[in-house]
Design a protein around this motif. Structure first.
Motif, PDB file in Angstrom:
ATOM      1  N   SER A 192      53.066  41.457  43.736  1.00 16.10           N
ATOM      2  CA  SER A 192      52.680  42.009  42.434  1.00 16.10           C
ATOM      3  C   SER A 192      52.157  40.909  41.521  1.00 16.10           C
ATOM      4  CB  SER A 192      53.882  42.699  41.754  1.00 16.10           C
ATOM      5  OG  SER A 192      54.827  41.738  41.306  1.00 16.10           O
ATOM      6  N   VAL A 193      51.404  41.331  40.510  1.00 20.01           N
ATOM      7  CA  VAL A 193      51.006  40.468  39.390  1.00 20.01           C
ATOM      8  C   VAL A 193      51.490  41.192  38.136  1.00 20.01           C
ATOM      9  CG1 VAL A 193      49.094  39.438  38.106  1.00 20.01           C
ATOM     10  CG2 VAL A 193      48.980  39.579  40.615  1.00 20.01           C
ATOM     11  N   PRO A 194      52.626  40.769  37.564  1.00 18.62           N
ATOM     12  CA  PRO A 194      53.243  41.530  36.466  1.00 18.62           C
ATOM     13  C   PRO A 194      52.521  41.352  35.136  1.00 18.62           C
ATOM     14  CG  PRO A 194      54.486  39.534  36.893  1.00 18.62           C
ATOM     15  CD  PRO A 194      53.426  39.592  37.954  1.00 18.62           C
ATOM     16  N   LYS A 195      52.886  42.209  34.197  1.00 17.35           N
ATOM     17  CA  LYS A 195      52.358  42.116  32.833  1.00 17.35           C
ATOM     18  C   LYS A 195      52.781  40.808  32.188  1.00 17.35           C
ATOM     19  CE  LYS A 195      52.147  46.976  31.385  1.00 17.35           C
ATOM     20  NZ  LYS A 195      52.624  47.934  30.357  1.00 17.35           N
ATOM     21  N   ARG A 196      51.926  40.289  31.317  1.00 13.69           N
ATOM     22  CA  ARG A 196      52.250  39.153  30.455  1.00 13.69           C
ATOM     23  C   ARG A 196      51.620  39.459  29.106  1.00 13.69           C
ATOM     24  NH1 ARG A 196      55.703  38.602  33.375  1.00 13.69           N
ATOM     25  NH2 ARG A 196      56.254  36.871  34.749  1.00 13.69           N
ATOM     26  N   ALA A 256      39.110  30.994  61.624  1.00 11.50           N
ATOM     27  CA  ALA A 256      39.473  32.096  62.520  1.00 11.50           C
ATOM     28  C   ALA A 256      39.288  33.466  61.867  1.00 11.50           C
ATOM     29  CB  ALA A 256      40.914  31.940  62.983  1.00 11.50           C
ATOM     30  N   SER A 257      38.911  33.499  60.602  1.00 16.06           N
ATOM     31  CA  SER A 257      38.803  34.763  59.880  1.00 16.06           C
ATOM     32  C   SER A 257      37.437  35.409  60.096  1.00 16.06           C
ATOM     33  CB  SER A 257      39.032  34.541  58.382  1.00 16.06           C
ATOM     34  OG  SER A 257      38.029  33.689  57.847  1.00 16.06           O
ATOM     35  N   SER A 258      37.365  36.712  59.850  1.00 15.00           N
ATOM     36  CA  SER A 258      36.106  37.458  59.964  1.00 15.00           C
ATOM     37  C   SER A 258      36.112  38.585  58.941  1.00 15.00           C
ATOM     38  CB  SER A 258      35.935  38.019  61.381  1.00 15.00           C
ATOM     39  OG  SER A 258      37.038  38.850  61.740  1.00 15.00           O
ATOM     40  N   PHE A 259      36.111  38.222  57.667  1.00 15.91           N
ATOM     41  CA  PHE A 259      36.192  39.207  56.599  1.00 15.91           C
ATOM     42  C   PHE A 259      34.895  40.015  56.507  1.00 15.91           C
ATOM     43  CE2 PHE A 259      38.959  35.661  55.087  1.00 15.91           C
ATOM     44  CZ  PHE A 259      40.164  36.323  55.252  1.00 15.91           C
ATOM     45  N   ASN A 260      35.044  41.319  56.294  1.00 14.99           N
ATOM     46  CA  ASN A 260      33.868  42.176  56.155  1.00 14.99           C
ATOM     47  C   ASN A 260      33.946  43.110  54.956  1.00 14.99           C
ATOM     48  OD1 ASN A 260      35.809  43.985  57.049  1.00 14.99           O
ATOM     49  ND2 ASN A 260      34.869  44.320  59.070  1.00 14.99           N
ATOM     50  N   SER A 261      34.949  42.915  54.108  1.00 12.99           N
ATOM     51  CA  SER A 261      35.066  43.719  52.895  1.00 12.99           C
ATOM     52  C   SER A 261      35.700  42.881  51.787  1.00 12.99           C
ATOM     53  CB  SER A 261      35.895  44.985  53.139  1.00 12.99           C
ATOM     54  OG  SER A 261      37.250  44.662  53.409  1.00 12.99           O
ATOM     55  N   LEU A 262      35.509  43.341  50.569  1.00 10.00           N
ATOM     56  CA  LEU A 262      35.970  42.584  49.404  1.00 10.00           C
ATOM     57  C   LEU A 262      36.367  43.551  48.300  1.00 10.00           C
ATOM     58  CD1 LEU A 262      36.238  39.962  47.694  1.00 10.00           C
ATOM     59  CD2 LEU A 262      33.802  40.172  47.186  1.00 10.00           C
ATOM     60  N   LEU A 263      37.617  43.435  47.847  1.00 13.94           N
ATOM     61  CA  LEU A 263      38.093  44.228  46.714  1.00 13.94           C
ATOM     62  C   LEU A 263      38.226  43.293  45.517  1.00 13.94           C
ATOM     63  CD1 LEU A 263      39.025  47.067  45.840  1.00 13.94           C
ATOM     64  CD2 LEU A 263      41.361  46.361  46.360  1.00 13.94           C
ATOM     65  N   LEU A 264      37.494  43.593  44.449  1.00 13.12           N
ATOM     66  CA  LEU A 264      37.506  42.765  43.247  1.00 13.12           C
ATOM     67  C   LEU A 264      38.330  43.460  42.173  1.00 13.12           C
ATOM     68  CD1 LEU A 264      34.306  42.957  44.437  1.00 13.12           C
ATOM     69  CD2 LEU A 264      34.094  41.009  42.870  1.00 13.12           C
ATOM     70  N   ASN A 265      39.109  42.680  41.424  1.00 17.44           N
ATOM     71  CA  ASN A 265      39.888  43.198  40.299  1.00 17.44           C
ATOM     72  C   ASN A 265      39.685  42.326  39.075  1.00 17.44           C
ATOM     73  OD1 ASN A 265      41.591  45.516  41.325  1.00 17.44           O
ATOM     74  ND2 ASN A 265      42.112  43.958  42.836  1.00 17.44           N
ATOM     75  N   ARG A 266      39.628  42.954  37.920  1.00 17.65           N
ATOM     76  CA  ARG A 266      39.509  42.218  36.658  1.00 17.65           C
ATOM     77  C   ARG A 266      40.645  42.630  35.729  1.00 17.65           C
ATOM     78  NH1 ARG A 266      34.122  42.736  33.008  1.00 17.65           N
ATOM     79  NH2 ARG A 266      34.863  44.919  32.941  1.00 17.65           N
ATOM     80  N   TYR A 267      41.434  41.638  35.333  1.00 15.40           N
ATOM     81  CA  TYR A 267      42.567  41.839  34.427  1.00 15.40           C
ATOM     82  C   TYR A 267      42.133  41.395  33.033  1.00 15.40           C
ATOM     83  CZ  TYR A 267      45.142  41.886  38.884  1.00 15.40           C
ATOM     84  OH  TYR A 267      45.584  42.157  40.157  1.00 15.40           O
ATOM     85  N   LYS A 268      41.902  42.352  32.149  1.00 15.10           N
ATOM     86  CA  LYS A 268      41.360  42.027  30.819  1.00 15.10           C
ATOM     87  C   LYS A 268      42.480  41.791  29.812  1.00 15.10           C
ATOM     88  CE  LYS A 268      37.572  44.044  29.509  1.00 15.10           C
ATOM     89  NZ  LYS A 268      36.600  45.095  29.104  1.00 15.10           N
ATOM     90  N   GLY A 269      43.346  40.843  30.125  1.00 13.43           N
ATOM     91  CA  GLY A 269      44.468  40.534  29.253  1.00 13.43           C
ATOM     92  C   GLY A 269      45.789  40.756  29.946  1.00 13.43           C
ATOM     93  N   GLY A 270      46.868  40.384  29.268  1.00 14.45           N
ATOM     94  CA  GLY A 270      48.189  40.415  29.868  1.00 14.45           C
ATOM     95  C   GLY A 270      48.757  41.792  30.120  1.00 14.45           C
ATOM     96  N   ASN A 271      48.192  42.845  29.492  1.00 22.44           N
ATOM     97  CA  ASN A 271      48.682  44.192  29.744  1.00 22.44           C
ATOM     98  C   ASN A 271      48.126  44.784  31.035  1.00 22.44           C
ATOM     99  OD1 ASN A 271      50.458  44.733  27.550  1.00 22.44           O
ATOM    100  ND2 ASN A 271      48.688  44.836  26.184  1.00 22.44           N
ATOM    101  N   ASP A 272      47.113  44.146  31.583  1.00 18.16           N
ATOM    102  CA  ASP A 272      46.603  44.571  32.888  1.00 18.16           C
ATOM    103  C   ASP A 272      47.447  43.919  33.975  1.00 18.16           C
ATOM    104  OD1 ASP A 272      44.699  46.020  31.620  1.00 18.16           O
ATOM    105  OD2 ASP A 272      42.970  44.931  32.425  1.00 18.16           O
ATOM    106  N   TYR A 273      47.710  44.653  35.038  1.00 18.84           N
ATOM    107  CA  TYR A 273      48.639  44.151  36.053  1.00 18.84           C
ATOM    108  C   TYR A 273      48.432  44.915  37.351  1.00 18.84           C
ATOM    109  CZ  TYR A 273      51.300  48.458  35.338  1.00 18.84           C
ATOM    110  OH  TYR A 273      51.672  49.779  35.264  1.00 18.84           O
ATOM    111  N   VAL A 274      49.149  44.495  38.401  1.00 13.53           N
ATOM    112  CA  VAL A 274      49.244  45.282  39.627  1.00 13.53           C
ATOM    113  C   VAL A 274      50.720  45.356  40.001  1.00 13.53           C
ATOM    114  CG1 VAL A 274      48.805  43.272  41.122  1.00 13.53           C
ATOM    115  CG2 VAL A 274      48.461  45.568  42.010  1.00 13.53           C
ATOM    116  N   ALA A 275      51.185  46.572  40.226  1.00  9.54           N
ATOM    117  CA  ALA A 275      52.605  46.811  40.509  1.00  9.54           C
ATOM    118  C   ALA A 275      52.937  46.405  41.948  1.00  9.54           C
ATOM    119  CB  ALA A 275      52.942  48.282  40.283  1.00  9.54           C
TER     120      ALA A 275
END
Length: 243
Positions: free
Chosen positions: A223-227, A123-142
């Motif tokens: 969120s994806v917290p720091k590790r 049922a989905s119809s995606f037309n955009s894509l946001l890519l993220n790269r976490y280069k280690g545990g200090n990278d995160y999303v609040a």
């Protein structure tokens, strides 16, 4: 040490093979209430194929680490990013940053992933894509919600993960708790149950697909917290539909 060895060392159980009968693609559904739902497919893409995708994405995507505005201050975003979108869509803007929109033809293999996600979510119809790269545990999303107007009131967002497994947290927004009015006579056990219902966590493993739908962005934050002890890289693709 190679990225693959770092991830395998951090996630000793991540090399489980996909069952030929498709059992590895079993999904777990979590009803969050009030029309919000999360679906998790732990092994959406098999281990070896997922590594091929990780290597391609890590090498070929034009990653950037932009400066964003948070609470009125400029800071470096704590992860790399890239944005892909179909032509003619409104510009994406978040935290004062407007990413350049690459076309699907700029990274043709991504069309294969888009097709696989559409097949899993008919049922989905995606037309955009946001890519993220976490280069280690200090990278995160609040803590945040993907509640921008360009996604509409009930967006479906499919999140595909490669590499190092990371914890993904959900919590209800203030004022959206299970019981708006808390009685002074509320027992401790009821309060603990309410708090449990208002928070959820998922382990996003290599090759997994997590889907948020309904009113999840209106009523919940994630969120994806720091590790800090983690050294390995995680790459995350979030498929979205822009109106």
């Amino acid at each position: 040490m190679s990225l693959r060895k770092l991830v395998t060392k951090a996630n000793p159980n991540c090399n489980e093979s996909e069952d030929e009968d498709g059992k590895a693609k079993r999904e777990t559904r979590v009803a969050l209430g009030n029309g919000s739902e999360v679906v998790l497919i732990p092994r959406f893409i098999s281990f070896d194929r997922a590594w091929n995708w990780f290597d391609y994405l890590n090498t070929h995507v034009p990653w950037t680490r932009p400066t964003i505005r948070v609470f009125g201050r400029s800071c470096l975003q704590p992860r790399d990013t890239c944005y892909v979108a179909s032509p003619g869509l409104p510009q994406l803007v978040y935290s004062g940053y407007q990413p350049h929109a690459y076309s699907w033809d700029h990274l043709p293999p991504l069309k294969e992933l888009l097709e696989a996600v559409h097949k899993a979510l008919p049922a989905s119809s995606f037309n955009s894509l946001l890519l993220n790269r976490y280069k280690g545990g200090n990278d995160y999303v609040a803590w945040h919600s993907d509640d921008e107007k360009v996604y509409g009131s009930t967006p479906e967002i499919a999140s595909l993960s490669f590499g190092c497994e990371r914890e993904f947290y959900l919590k209800k927004k203030p004022g959206k708790t299970s019981q708006e009015r808390k009685s002074d006579q509320e027992t401790t056990s009821k309060r603990l149950k309410r708090n449990h219902d208002d928070q959820h966590s998922f382990m996003l493993k290599h090759g997994s697909l997590l889907v948020m739908r309904g009113y999840t962005q209106r009523d919940w934050m994630h969120s994806v917290p720091k590790r800090t002890k983690l050294e390995a890289t995680r790459i995350n693709l979030t498929f979205r539909h822009v109106l």
